[in-house]
Motif scaffolding. Structure first.
Motif, PDB file in Angstrom:
ATOM      1  N   VAL A 300       0.839  -1.209   0.000  1.00 39.79           N
ATOM      2  CA  VAL A 300       0.000   0.000   0.000  1.00 39.79           C
ATOM      3  C   VAL A 300       0.868   1.251   0.000  1.00 39.79           C
ATOM      4  N   VAL A 301       1.927   1.243   0.802  1.00 43.45           N
ATOM      5  CA  VAL A 301       2.828   2.404   0.879  1.00 43.45           C
ATOM      6  C   VAL A 301       3.502   2.641  -0.469  1.00 43.45           C
ATOM      7  N   ALA A 302       3.961   1.573  -1.121  1.00 41.61           N
ATOM      8  CA  ALA A 302       4.621   1.708  -2.426  1.00 41.61           C
ATOM      9  C   ALA A 302       3.679   2.341  -3.449  1.00 41.61           C
ATOM     10  N   ILE A 303       2.412   1.909  -3.457  1.00 47.43           N
ATOM     11  CA  ILE A 303       1.425   2.474  -4.386  1.00 47.43           C
ATOM     12  C   ILE A 303       1.165   3.941  -4.062  1.00 47.43           C
ATOM     13  N   ALA A 304       1.050   4.267  -2.765  1.00 46.76           N
ATOM     14  CA  ALA A 304       0.785   5.651  -2.350  1.00 46.76           C
ATOM     15  C   ALA A 304       1.918   6.581  -2.763  1.00 46.76           C
ATOM     16  N   PHE A 314      11.699   3.398  -3.626  1.00 51.55           N
ATOM     17  CA  PHE A 314      12.719   3.172  -2.597  1.00 51.55           C
ATOM     18  C   PHE A 314      13.824   4.223  -2.698  1.00 51.55           C
ATOM     19  N   TYR A 315      14.495   4.391  -1.576  1.00 54.05           N
ATOM     20  CA  TYR A 315      15.557   5.388  -1.488  1.00 54.05           C
ATOM     21  C   TYR A 315      16.803   4.692  -0.947  1.00 54.05           C
ATOM     22  N   ARG A 316      17.882   4.745  -1.682  1.00 53.93           N
ATOM     23  CA  ARG A 316      19.146   4.158  -1.242  1.00 53.93           C
ATOM     24  C   ARG A 316      20.086   5.265  -0.773  1.00 53.93           C
ATOM     25  N   GLN A 317      20.713   5.015   0.340  1.00 55.46           N
ATOM     26  CA  GLN A 317      21.598   6.040   0.889  1.00 55.46           C
ATOM     27  C   GLN A 317      22.817   5.375   1.517  1.00 55.46           C
ATOM     28  N   ASN A 323      32.506  -1.887  11.856  1.00 54.41           N
ATOM     29  CA  ASN A 323      33.932  -1.703  11.552  1.00 54.41           C
ATOM     30  C   ASN A 323      34.160  -0.616  10.508  1.00 54.41           C
ATOM     31  N   ASN A 324      33.275   0.390  10.503  1.00 52.80           N
ATOM     32  CA  ASN A 324      33.382   1.574   9.647  1.00 52.80           C
ATOM     33  C   ASN A 324      33.248   1.261   8.159  1.00 52.80           C
ATOM     34  N   GLN A 325      32.672   0.097   7.826  1.00 52.67           N
ATOM     35  CA  GLN A 325      32.497  -0.273   6.430  1.00 52.67           C
ATOM     36  C   GLN A 325      31.226   0.365   5.870  1.00 52.67           C
ATOM     37  N   PRO A 326      31.311   1.030   4.719  1.00 57.70           N
ATOM     38  CA  PRO A 326      30.123   1.660   4.147  1.00 57.70           C
ATOM     39  C   PRO A 326      29.181   0.626   3.518  1.00 57.70           C
ATOM     40  N   PHE A 327      27.907   0.930   3.517  1.00 62.44           N
ATOM     41  CA  PHE A 327      26.913   0.094   2.844  1.00 62.44           C
ATOM     42  C   PHE A 327      25.743   0.985   2.449  1.00 62.44           C
ATOM     43  N   GLU A 328      24.865   0.457   1.628  1.00 65.14           N
ATOM     44  CA  GLU A 328      23.691   1.212   1.188  1.00 65.14           C
ATOM     45  C   GLU A 328      22.463   0.763   1.966  1.00 65.14           C
ATOM     46  N   VAL A 329      21.840   1.702   2.673  1.00 65.15           N
ATOM     47  CA  VAL A 329      20.630   1.398   3.423  1.00 65.15           C
ATOM     48  C   VAL A 329      19.431   1.615   2.500  1.00 65.15           C
ATOM     49  N   LEU A 330      18.406   0.789   2.676  1.00 66.89           N
ATOM     50  CA  LEU A 330      17.219   0.833   1.832  1.00 66.89           C
ATOM     51  C   LEU A 330      16.034   1.331   2.655  1.00 66.89           C
ATOM     52  N   LYS A 331      15.334   2.348   2.125  1.00 71.21           N
ATOM     53  CA  LYS A 331      14.172   2.901   2.818  1.00 71.21           C
ATOM     54  C   LYS A 331      13.085   3.239   1.791  1.00 71.21           C
ATOM     55  N   PHE A 332      11.842   3.368   2.271  1.00 74.08           N
ATOM     56  CA  PHE A 332      10.826   3.971   1.424  1.00 74.08           C
ATOM     57  C   PHE A 332      11.142   5.458   1.287  1.00 74.08           C
ATOM     58  N   ARG A 333      11.000   5.987   0.088  1.00 70.99           N
ATOM     59  CA  ARG A 333      11.287   7.413  -0.120  1.00 70.99           C
ATOM     60  C   ARG A 333      10.201   8.246   0.536  1.00 70.99           C
ATOM     61  N   SER A 334      10.615   9.118   1.453  1.00 71.75           N
ATOM     62  CA  SER A 334       9.668   9.961   2.180  1.00 71.75           C
ATOM     63  C   SER A 334       9.851  11.445   1.891  1.00 71.75           C
ATOM     64  N   ASP A 368       8.700   3.825   6.937  1.00 73.10           N
ATOM     65  CA  ASP A 368       9.756   4.054   5.949  1.00 73.10           C
ATOM     66  C   ASP A 368      10.996   3.201   6.221  1.00 73.10           C
ATOM     67  N   GLU A 369      11.125   2.684   7.453  1.00 75.03           N
ATOM     68  CA  GLU A 369      12.294   1.878   7.817  1.00 75.03           C
ATOM     69  C   GLU A 369      12.137   0.408   7.423  1.00 75.03           C
ATOM     70  N   LEU A 370      10.920  -0.036   7.091  1.00 81.11           N
ATOM     71  CA  LEU A 370      10.670  -1.464   6.874  1.00 81.11           C
ATOM     72  C   LEU A 370      11.553  -2.099   5.789  1.00 81.11           C
ATOM     73  N   PRO A 371      11.837  -1.413   4.664  1.00 84.14           N
ATOM     74  CA  PRO A 371      12.713  -2.051   3.659  1.00 84.14           C
ATOM     75  C   PRO A 371      14.096  -2.408   4.186  1.00 84.14           C
ATOM     76  N   GLN A 372      14.495  -1.846   5.329  1.00 89.06           N
ATOM     77  CA  GLN A 372      15.801  -2.182   5.899  1.00 89.06           C
ATOM     78  C   GLN A 372      15.852  -3.622   6.382  1.00 89.06           C
ATOM     79  N   LEU A 373      14.691  -4.279   6.446  1.00 91.57           N
ATOM     80  CA  LEU A 373      14.690  -5.708   6.749  1.00 91.57           C
ATOM     81  C   LEU A 373      15.480  -6.477   5.694  1.00 91.57           C
TER      82      LEU A 373
END
Length: 468
Positions: A300-304, A314-317, A323-334, A368-373
């Motif tokens: 429902v959120v994706a459609i909205a 989705f929003y990647r950041q 250990n200070n390693q970078p990664f891309e977090v996934l969120k709903f774009r808000s 918005d945090e749920l995609p981080q699963l």
């Protein structure tokens, strides 16, 4: 007074309350069973529907976990009785939704709906009465330890920062003892509560019924009254360093007092194989369960988002992980797609005009945090841990805050201890406060602690605490 359970301090009143309410719920389930069979159900009470101690204990455990998830076992809860009753009702509703799924998986635990309805009414009344009695007892200082602070300088002045009622529920400060070598503090202690060190510290402690002496000397070299403290300790009076005392009472590491040697010699910060395996199993099972339960909401959120502001959903950041390693977090774009058109990282602020209408709702509810699963399943995040920050902010904060990089010794989490204990912040002062809670988590992390944090996160979502 606090009890250490699996490396985490739990206030004694909370432990007592959990035990008392567990007994109350079990008794009400039994009483509801007898009343239902005597007045409503045509079949006499025989236990034929799987009734027994295990079914009763499991149902009670589900209700107690639901109560924990609504914040009813937080020592910092300030809600009046109406607020407590509202949380109790939510806990009963959550239990009523979850128990049918449990009975489907484990039929021997089944309890007749009429029995459950009667028991729920009785339990709600009994728990309400228990809460009234508990709040009255806590307000009358029944569980508070009487403490004596040895020192009246800079380290002792840290007690003046404990302004919240929740930080002082475990103790009553009787007196400060001025000691040689005390350094002037920024805030002056109330002089009527400061006394010179008596000739007989042990006799003073016994006369004033002291339960604990907190060592807060600015300079200990040759100035500790060793013989007097030994007498007190052997008589059953606890002697505690001010760092450990404040950690226990506030649930955070006080960075105004900490020295590098403290990290070396202090217990905690363990890296055990069994702990890491249990953590990974917990992360995978919890994330899969939440993904299945929330998948309709996510759709429902994706459609909205698509309807209001178009792609992407989705929003990647880029964030800093273990250990200070970078990664891309996934969120709903808000936020709008041009939220950082200038190319600079910007803290989110209250009533941020970059947030879309859908974004405002999903940020309030933490959806918005749920995609981080997905990040959790991929192994770059955990369900529970310090929140990951952007590299731009990390570079600045590591220069401004001591020991900031130590929070990256563990995987970042979707939820965390700092998020439960401190509202959303967007300043260096807020970052310092959250760092102190994060370091407490890193030091004392355990599976039980993670489960407790996850349960209490439900309260953050339901009562919309701290979101921006």
């Amino acid at each position: 007074m606090a009890i250490r359970i699996f490396d985490h301090y739990v206030h004694a009143p909370v432990v007592l309350l959990v035990l008392v309410e567990a007994v109350v719920v079990v008794l009400m389930l039994g009483l509801g069973h007898e009343i239902a069979h005597a007045t409503v159900l045509p079949v006499p009470s025989t236990g034929g529907e799987g009734w027994g101690l295990w079914a009763c204990a499991i149902a009670a455990s589900v209700l107690l976990m639901a109560m924990a998830s609504t914040g009813l076992y937080r020592i910092a809860l300030r809600a009046r009785f109406a607020g407590v009753l509202a949380r109790l009702l939510v806990a009963f509703i959550v239990s009523a939704v979850f128990l049918p799924f449990l009975y489907y998986v484990a039929p021997p635990l089944y309890i007749h709906p009429v029995v459950m309805a009667v028991s729920s009414v009785l339990a709600l009344a009994a728990l309400s009465a228990t809460r009234v009695a508990f709040l009255k007892l806590v307000d009358e200082n029944l569980f508070k330890r009487r403490i004596l602070v040895l020192g009246a300088g800079k380290r002792a002045a840290q007690f003046l920062k404990l302004r919240r009622m929740a930080d002082q529920r475990g103790f009553k400060l009787v007196r400060y003892m001025a000691m040689p070598g005390d350094q002037p503090a920024e805030a002056e202690l109330p002089q009527k509560r400061v006394l010179p060190l008596p000739d007989d510290l042990f006799a003073f402690a016994r006369r004033h019924h002291i339960d604990e002496i907190v060592i807060a000397l600015d300079d200990r070299r040759g100035k500790l009254p060793i013989r007097a403290l030994l007498e007190c300790r052997l008589d059953g009076i606890d002697c505690t360093d001010v760092m450990n005392f404040l950690e226990r009472e506030t649930g955070k590491i006080n960075l105004d007092l900490v020295r590098p040697s403290w990290f070396i010699f202090e217990t905690g910060f363990r890296r055990q194989l069994a702990r890491r395996v249990a953590q990974r199993v917990f992360d995978v099972l919890a994330s899969l369960t939440i993904l299945v339960l929330t998948s309709p909401i996510m759709l429902v959120v994706a459609i909205a988002i698509m309807v209001e502001d178009g792609a992407p959903v989705f929003y990647r950041q880029r964030r800093v992980g273990k250990n200070n390693q970078p990664f891309e977090v996934l969120k709903f774009r808000s936020m709008r797609t041009d939220a950082e058109a200038a190319g600079e990282a910007v803290w989110a602020k209250e009533n941020d005009d970059r947030v879309t209408r859908v974004g405002r709702v999903i940020r309030k509810l933490r959806i918005d945090e749920l995609p981080q699963l997905i990040n959790v399943l991929a192994g770059t995040m955990s369900i529970v841990g310090p929140r990951p920050e952007r590299p731009e902010f990390v570079e600045k904060l590591r220069e401004d805050l001591p020991f900031y990089m130590e929070r990256h010794r563990v995987k970042p989490g979707i939820t965390g201890w700092a998020q439960l204990c401190y509202p959303y912040g967007s300043s260096d002062k807020d970052a310092l406060e959250k760092l102190q809670y994060d370091l407490y988590y890193v030091k004392n992390r355990s599976l039980l602690f993670d489960i407790m944090i996850l349960l209490q996160t439900v309260e953050v979502v339901l009562w919309q605490k701290g979101a921006r």
